[in-house]
Structures are given as C-alpha cells and as structure tokens.
Scaffold this motif. Structure first.
Motif, mmCIF file in Angstrom:
data_model
loop_
_atom_site.group_PDB
_atom_site.id
_atom_site.type_symbol
_atom_site.label_atom_id
_atom_site.label_comp_id
_atom_site.label_asym_id
_atom_site.label_seq_id
_atom_site.Cartn_x
_atom_site.Cartn_y
_atom_site.Cartn_z
ATOM 1 N N PHE A 15 -9.932 -45.381 19.424
ATOM 2 C CA PHE A 15 -9.080 -46.122 18.498
ATOM 3 C C PHE A 15 -7.742 -45.397 18.437
ATOM 4 C CE2 PHE A 15 -9.236 -47.807 13.785
ATOM 5 C CZ PHE A 15 -8.201 -48.677 14.051
ATOM 6 N N ARG A 16 -6.695 -46.047 18.951
ATOM 7 C CA ARG A 16 -5.361 -45.456 18.856
ATOM 8 C C ARG A 16 -4.812 -45.765 17.475
ATOM 9 N NH1 ARG A 16 0.114 -46.651 22.338
ATOM 10 N NH2 ARG A 16 1.412 -45.187 21.177
ATOM 11 N N HIS A 17 -4.259 -44.759 16.839
ATOM 12 C CA HIS A 17 -3.734 -44.950 15.486
ATOM 13 C C HIS A 17 -2.747 -46.110 15.431
ATOM 14 C CE1 HIS A 17 0.298 -43.402 16.274
ATOM 15 N NE2 HIS A 17 -0.278 -42.437 16.983
ATOM 16 N N GLY A 18 -2.604 -46.664 14.233
ATOM 17 C CA GLY A 18 -1.686 -47.784 14.017
ATOM 18 C C GLY A 18 -0.229 -47.368 14.142
ATOM 19 N N ALA A 64 -3.972 -35.660 12.242
ATOM 20 C CA ALA A 64 -2.650 -36.207 11.930
ATOM 21 C C ALA A 64 -2.771 -37.295 10.860
ATOM 22 C CB ALA A 64 -1.988 -36.772 13.185
ATOM 23 N N LEU A 65 -1.829 -37.329 9.943
ATOM 24 C CA LEU A 65 -1.861 -38.271 8.818
ATOM 25 C C LEU A 65 -2.044 -39.713 9.276
ATOM 26 C CD1 LEU A 65 -1.570 -38.879 5.793
ATOM 27 C CD2 LEU A 65 0.918 -38.947 6.159
ATOM 28 N N ARG A 66 -1.287 -40.161 10.278
ATOM 29 C CA ARG A 66 -1.361 -41.555 10.716
ATOM 30 C C ARG A 66 -2.738 -41.901 11.292
ATOM 31 N NH1 ARG A 66 1.730 -38.493 13.872
ATOM 32 N NH2 ARG A 66 1.516 -38.519 16.135
ATOM 33 N N ALA A 67 -3.381 -40.948 11.959
ATOM 34 C CA ALA A 67 -4.727 -41.174 12.505
ATOM 35 C C ALA A 67 -5.762 -41.180 11.381
ATOM 36 C CB ALA A 67 -5.065 -40.103 13.540
ATOM 37 N N ARG A 68 -5.660 -40.234 10.466
ATOM 38 C CA ARG A 68 -6.587 -40.185 9.327
ATOM 39 C C ARG A 68 -6.516 -41.480 8.525
ATOM 40 N NH1 ARG A 68 -3.881 -35.081 7.800
ATOM 41 N NH2 ARG A 68 -3.399 -36.164 5.870
ATOM 42 N N ASP A 69 -5.294 -41.935 8.257
ATOM 43 C CA ASP A 69 -5.122 -43.169 7.485
ATOM 44 C C ASP A 69 -5.621 -44.387 8.251
ATOM 45 O OD1 ASP A 69 -4.105 -41.706 5.399
ATOM 46 O OD2 ASP A 69 -2.024 -42.364 5.664
ATOM 47 N N THR A 70 -5.403 -44.411 9.557
ATOM 48 C CA THR A 70 -5.900 -45.514 10.388
ATOM 49 C C THR A 70 -7.414 -45.619 10.257
ATOM 50 O OG1 THR A 70 -4.081 -45.395 11.995
ATOM 51 C CG2 THR A 70 -6.169 -46.311 12.790
ATOM 52 N N GLY A 116 -7.303 -41.411 17.604
ATOM 53 C CA GLY A 116 -6.350 -40.422 18.088
ATOM 54 C C GLY A 116 -5.088 -41.013 18.661
ATOM 55 N N HIS A 117 -4.591 -40.393 19.720
ATOM 56 C CA HIS A 117 -3.204 -40.553 20.137
ATOM 57 C C HIS A 117 -3.021 -40.811 21.636
ATOM 58 C CE1 HIS A 117 -2.317 -38.741 16.208
ATOM 59 N NE2 HIS A 117 -3.347 -37.973 16.466
ATOM 60 N N GLY A 139 -2.629 -49.107 17.814
ATOM 61 C CA GLY A 139 -3.581 -49.820 16.969
ATOM 62 C C GLY A 139 -4.763 -50.428 17.698
ATOM 63 N N SER A 140 -4.830 -50.263 19.008
ATOM 64 C CA SER A 140 -5.904 -50.880 19.809
ATOM 65 C C SER A 140 -7.170 -50.047 19.800
ATOM 66 C CB SER A 140 -5.454 -51.041 21.264
ATOM 67 O OG SER A 140 -4.374 -51.924 21.349
ATOM 68 N N MET A 141 -8.257 -50.737 20.130
ATOM 69 C CA MET A 141 -9.551 -50.085 20.340
ATOM 70 C C MET A 141 -10.053 -50.469 21.722
ATOM 71 S SD MET A 141 -11.862 -50.703 16.988
ATOM 72 C CE MET A 141 -11.461 -49.969 15.414
ATOM 73 N N LEU A 142 -10.822 -49.569 22.321
ATOM 74 C CA LEU A 142 -11.530 -49.893 23.544
ATOM 75 C C LEU A 142 -12.901 -49.264 23.467
ATOM 76 C CD1 LEU A 142 -11.710 -47.300 25.733
ATOM 77 C CD2 LEU A 142 -9.276 -47.722 25.782
#
Length: 177
Positions: A15-18, A64-70, A116-117, A139-142
């Motif tokens: 899952f790439r962060h938003g 990272a904040l953006r990943a945690r929040d995602t 993550g990133h 924001g994508s998932m695979l």
C-alpha cells in the motif's frame, strides 16, 4: 481465508501512502502529512479491502506520518480487525532491505499488508514477481501471492501479481468520486 491456507498461499499487499500535502511547512520529509485527497483515497482503499474480503491479518506501516495516517484511515474506514504496527524499517529502505525484513517476520500472517513509499514499493513488487516493471501510483495497493508456507520462503521472482488498483479506479467502480 481457510481455503487460501490449505493451498499454502501467503498474500502480500503493498500500500503506497496517499497523496502528500506539499504546501504545509514541515521539519522533515518524515513528518510530511497527507493532503485531503490522500486522506479520502486511504479511506476508499480501506473500504475496498473489506468489501472484497481481503482484510490483512497484520498491517505494518512505515514510521513516516503520511504512511501511518494512510494505514490508520484505511483500517478505520474498512473496520479492519487486524493488528496495526509501525516500523521505522519500512521508511527509506531498499527493496532488498524490505524483502529481508519480511523474511525476518516472527509471525506468519496469511495476508500481510505493508504501507510505505516509492521507489521502494515499485522496486520490491517488480523484484518479487520477476522480469517486470511495476509502477505503484500514490495511494495504490497491489497484491502478490506466494505458494509458500512461511514468509521466510519468499524470494525474487517467486510471487504472482494478483492485482494493482489505484484509488481513482476503486472510487469509480464503487460509484464514488
């Protein structure tokens, strides 16, 4: 999920962060927050996993904040019942480093989700399925499946890409934005 385990299949969801908010001043890249669009995409993807009965057994986020929040927004929107963890090893690591981290897991969840990133997620996905170039949009998932019993058994080229979904597509399928 029981059927999946009987077939000795483990699933990895990357899952790439938003989308990040680049307009807010931050002390470091590690503290960059999500933009409104990133928050909504996170919720959308979390609901999608629940609606398709693919909720992970364990979800681990970069520190990272953006990943945690995602991850938190997705889990809350999708009502995931799985443990949520944060691990700094998922921030600024290489595809090889992440692969080693996965192999070092002390548990064997049937479905593991990592938030993550880039460029790490694209590099890791490409490496795991072998001879492919995968690009993971924001924001994508695979999901990659492995015909193994334990995470220690996965290796480069041993995975099968099952799907890659960007939030824009998921939202359109669901009749969203």
């Amino acid at each position: 999920r029981k059927q999946q385990k009987e077939n000795n299949v483990l699933s990895l969801i990357l899952f790439r962060h938003g989308k990040s908010d680049w307009d807010k001043p931050v002390a470091s890249d590690h503290e960059r927050p999500l933009a409104a669009r990133g928050r909504e995409a996170s919720r959308c993807m979390g609901r999608m996993l629940s609606q398709t009965k693919q909720v992970p057994d364990l979800a681990v986020s970069s520190s990272a904040l953006r990943a945690r929040d995602t991850q938190q927004l997705a889990a809350r929107a999708g009502r995931w019942g799985c443990p949520l963890r944060i691990d700094s090893a998922l921030y600024e690591n290489s595809p090889s480093g992440i692969l080693n981290w996965i192999k070092g897991l002390d548990a064997d969840p049937e479905c593991l989700l990592l938030t993550g990133h880039e460029p790490t997620w694209s590099g890791l996905a490409s490496r795991l399925i072998g001879k492919a170039v995968i690009k993971v949009p924001t924001g994508s998932m695979l999901r990659i499946d492995f015909e193994v019993d334990r995470w220690q058994q996965i290796d480069a080229g041993g995975g099968e890409l099952r799907w890659l979904l960007p939030p824009k597509v998921v939202a359109k399928i669901k009749g969203g934005k």
